[in-house]
Design an enzyme around this catalytic site. Sequence first.
Site, PDB file in Angstrom:
ATOM      1  N   MET A  76       5.658   0.236 -10.338  1.00 51.10           N
ATOM      2  CA  MET A  76       4.613  -0.209 -11.252  1.00 51.10           C
ATOM      3  C   MET A  76       4.891   0.225 -12.686  1.00 51.10           C
ATOM      4  O   MET A  76       5.788   1.022 -12.953  1.00 51.10           O
ATOM      5  CB  MET A  76       3.259   0.340 -10.800  1.00 51.10           C
ATOM      6  CG  MET A  76       2.809  -0.167  -9.445  1.00 51.10           C
ATOM      7  SD  MET A  76       1.238   0.543  -8.899  1.00 51.10           S
ATOM      8  CE  MET A  76       0.094  -0.144 -10.107  1.00 51.10           C
ATOM      9  N   HIS A  77       4.110  -0.319 -13.611  1.00 49.84           N
ATOM     10  CA  HIS A  77       3.974   0.140 -15.002  1.00 49.84           C
ATOM     11  C   HIS A  77       5.142  -0.225 -15.924  1.00 49.84           C
ATOM     12  O   HIS A  77       5.041  -0.042 -17.136  1.00 49.84           O
ATOM     13  CB  HIS A  77       3.775   1.663 -15.074  1.00 49.84           C
ATOM     14  CG  HIS A  77       2.791   2.212 -14.122  1.00 49.84           C
ATOM     15  ND1 HIS A  77       1.495   1.760 -14.036  1.00 49.84           N
ATOM     16  CD2 HIS A  77       2.902   3.198 -13.185  1.00 49.84           C
ATOM     17  CE1 HIS A  77       0.848   2.439 -13.100  1.00 49.84           C
ATOM     18  NE2 HIS A  77       1.683   3.311 -12.572  1.00 49.84           N
ATOM     19  N   ASP A 232       3.968  -1.125  -5.663  1.00 47.70           N
ATOM     20  CA  ASP A 232       4.628  -0.504  -4.523  1.00 47.70           C
ATOM     21  C   ASP A 232       3.683   0.216  -3.580  1.00 47.70           C
ATOM     22  O   ASP A 232       3.791   0.085  -2.352  1.00 47.70           O
ATOM     23  CB  ASP A 232       5.749   0.425  -4.986  1.00 47.70           C
ATOM     24  CG  ASP A 232       5.323   1.414  -6.064  1.00 47.70           C
ATOM     25  OD1 ASP A 232       4.124   1.470  -6.419  1.00 47.70           O
ATOM     26  OD2 ASP A 232       6.192   2.145  -6.562  1.00 47.70           O
TER      27      ASP A 232
END
Length: 478
Positions: A76-77, A232
């Site tokens: 992520m991110h 995830d």
Amino acid sequence: MFLGLDLGTSGLKGVLVDDDQRVVAGATAPLTVSRPHDGWSEQSPADWIAAAEAVIGGLPAAARAAVRGIGLSGQMHGATLLDGADNVLRPCILWNDTRAHAAAAGLDADPRFRTVTGNIVFPGFTAPKLVWVGQHEPGIFARVAKVLLPKDYLRLWLTGEHVSEMSDAAGTSWLDTGARKWSEELLAATGMTPDTMPRLVEGSDISGRVRPEISARFGIPASAVVAGGAGDNAAAAIGVGVVSAGQAFVSLGTSGVLFAANDGYRPDPDVAVHTFCHALPGRWHQMGVVLAATDALNWFARLAGAETGTLTATLGSLRAPGKTRFLPYLGGERTPLNDAAIRGAFIGLEHATDRDAATRAVLEGVAYAIRDCRDALAATGTRIDRLIAAGGGSRSDYWLAAIATALGTPVSVPVAGDFGGAFGAARLGLMAATGAGAVIATTPAIARTFEPDATLTAAFDDGFARYRAAQTAIKSLT
């Protein structure tokens, strides 16, 4: 057949499951991380595509020809910046990159961000990274036409569509997490517009179909749909059947995660708990995040000149923590500290500290960091009675026994098989292709359960108190 692709930090994994959710084939491809400066962590999106080509091409041709749905999971991110022609403008700034800590603090000081997103603006989130790019790479910032999360760049390659989904989008600091839509107000506060963002779908919805070029190259039917997918941890939750309130898992991957599903939206950003959308409609989840779990063990293995499996294989049965303590803050920490500057430490080293003692200290340190996360979730009213273990670190019996005893919570291990992000993504691909719902996200059969060792509870409680004292002490040194 249903294909799940999980784009991790250290590799990309693909699994094929049949209509009965049995894994029939799998393949992996490694990835590396570039760290050009202290606190930086980057990857080239071109490497993701090369890894996806290797993974998909490594699956049996006959099985690929039967694929009906594809699901995506990923780290992520990450900030993947594209120009108007979908060219990548710079290496992707990853989730564990802390360069934007000052920008994150600035955004977090604006009360709108916590109010709308339900979360602290952490340095690893996407929005502060774009602020950093605007400040330090203005030429690149001026050319940004689209911002995609890592797995969504794979989707662009697969489908030609700019699409994300709720669970991953919730980690950007741009999503109205309760309303499950982009916040124009927060986008404007960082120089973005809705046009810069991908279209949003739910994780189990259809986001597009494979491009003709992909179909021709890999033999995947052109009718195959690509699901929205999940970040995830939300994908891992789908994989282990953590989809309803009261269900939880602990993941020991590169990072460590304590994940609890919720049927409603219950944010409490003041305790540094992530409150994100789940990958299924009308559901949310809470997470406590430890930035270095197996990453900490891998770091120590390199330092000791040994394989991680060798380090943990010689530990024997769980024993009381020794004097040596380890704080796993190799690149800052999220829950509950929200501190990008704090760094890890070994404390209490003595002549008696051999390799096994140091290894136990590393495992105990991560277990205590997870206990910190549990306490933060408990402060919001979330109760966890039992955990399912996931991730590569769950192969260590000693580690799971330490976590169970440190938290006072049984930890269960599924039967042989991988029920992680790739499997969860495949389940979402199945949902998108068939219209099935959360009912198919069942809990896997349990092979064994690690109960808390009552004879060591007091020793682990004492160790946790010493861990917290060391945590307080090292804050003043960073």
